[in-house]
Design a protein around this motif. Structure first.
Motif, PDB file in Angstrom:
ATOM      1  N   THR A   1      39.921  46.923  35.489  1.00 56.17           N
ATOM      2  CA  THR A   1      39.062  45.811  33.889  1.00 56.17           C
ATOM      3  C   THR A   1      39.365  44.716  33.347  1.00 56.17           C
TER       4      THR A   1
ATOM      5  N   LEU B   1      38.740  42.206  30.762  1.00 61.18           N
ATOM      6  CA  LEU B   1      38.699  42.492  29.068  1.00 61.18           C
ATOM      7  C   LEU B   1      40.123  40.902  28.662  1.00 61.18           C
TER       8      LEU B   1
ATOM      9  N   GLN C   1      30.741  46.664  30.621  1.00 58.57           N
ATOM     10  CA  GLN C   1      32.015  47.643  30.864  1.00 58.57           C
ATOM     11  C   GLN C   1      33.173  48.646  30.479  1.00 58.57           C
TER      12      GLN C   1
ATOM     13  N   TYR D   1      32.427  43.698  25.225  1.00 60.83           N
ATOM     14  CA  TYR D   1      32.713  43.694  26.906  1.00 60.83           C
ATOM     15  C   TYR D   1      31.916  45.904  26.514  1.00 60.83           C
TER      16      TYR D   1
END
Length: 311
Positions: free
Chosen positions: A7, A9, A95, A92
């Motif tokens: 990920t 972020l 995602q 985000y």
């Protein structure tokens, strides 16, 4: 279709990175962000290869079971709607959509709660040596994949990343978390498994075994904590699902879970203790495209069967 292995972020604080889930802090002091990636682990080793959309499938299945089993015990889910999450999360969306849960913070109990309805996997291996499972005496002359007279509770340690979970006896588990908490977890786990196995059966699936994780949150009663269900629940990552119409005791069963990947790696020479590869030369653990697609297909089929029950 690419698998999401990491990920990204940057405006959120990463608190922990598990075998599959990344956990982030949010601006809400009472909540965490759980993100299910497409990573897959076998023998507690994260593979180099991921399964595209696996995190979305795991999230979908967990949400299904959280809703179906909430009458037995509360869980940590707050919302999966990105619009209901803190502002800093929404940027985000692309995602996170479909693979993210905002959850209630809890003190995680350092024990994995495993319930087995059938003798398979590590339970079968131990039984062949000592006629026990996690030190629990088991009836004589059982066959591989045979159903236990009643489901059994077999706890394990909750290992840190890179370490292996270890099956432990109920007595040792009670010493680890305290007898009262152990009793509460055992009772809840058996009740959850029984309800889930009965439902899975109506969908054409046998739930051979599963793993639950629990947490503690402050209770309305001063000085007490409430037990809640946390992490994922009854997914192909944490459970063994077998097709009911192909069940035949006395051998290993076809499955809708990670056993497909385990079998492929075992055939290639991988096993516990060979984290650097079967030749000990630093070669990482990975699977080919055929196994990747086969695994994704099995996870998807399990989700579809659970959501379309039939007798």
């Amino acid at each position: 279709m690419a698998a999401l292995l990491q990920t990204d972020l940057p405006d959120l604080q990463l608190l922990s990175k598990g075998k599959v889930r990344d956990v982030y802090a949010t601006s809400s002091p009472d909540h965490l962000l759980f993100v299910a990636t497409d990573r897959i682990s076998v023998y507690d080793v994260i593979l180099n290869s991921g399964i595209p959309d696996k995190g979305k499938l795991l999230t979908s299945i967990s949400l299904f079971w959280f809703e179906k089993l909430k009458h037995i015990i509360p869980n940590h889910l707050v919302t999966v709607d990105i619009d209901e999450m803190p502002d800093e999360v929404r940027q985000y969306r692309e995602q996170l959509e479909g693979r993210t849960m905002l959850v209630r913070k809890a003190k995680i109990v350092p024990m994995e709660a495993i319930v087995r309805g059938y003798i398979t996997g590590s339970a079968w291996a131990e039984y062949q040596k000592s006629q026990t499972v996690c030190g629990i005496p088991i009836p004589e002359k059982m066959e591989e994949s045979q159903k236990f007279p009643t489901p059994i509770f077999t706890p394990s340690t909750k290992a840190e990343q890179g370490a292996h979970d270890e099956n432990i006896s109920p007595e040792k588990a009670a010493q680890l978390v305290g007898q009262d908490l152990f009793d509460r977890i055992q009772a809840a786990s058996l009740q959850l498994y029984t309800a889930a196995a009965e439902y899975a059966e109506s969908c054409g699936l046998i739930l051979a075994d599963t793993k639950f994780e629990f947490g503690l949150v402050p209770s309305a009663a001063v000085g007490q904590d409430d037990l809640i269900l946390v992490d994922e629940v009854l997914t192909p990552d944490s459970s063994r699902y077998w097709p009911r119409d192909q069940y035949e005791p006395g051998k290993g069963q076809p499955s809708f879970d990670k056993q497909y990947v385990r079998n492929a790696l075992t055939a290639a020479g991988y096993r516990k203790g060979l984290e650097s590869g079967p030749n000990g030369n630093g070669e990482g653990w990975g699977i080919d495209d055929t196994v990747i697609e086969g695994t994704r297909k099995r996870y998807k089929e399990a989700e579809q069967m659970l959501k379309s029950p039939h007798s």
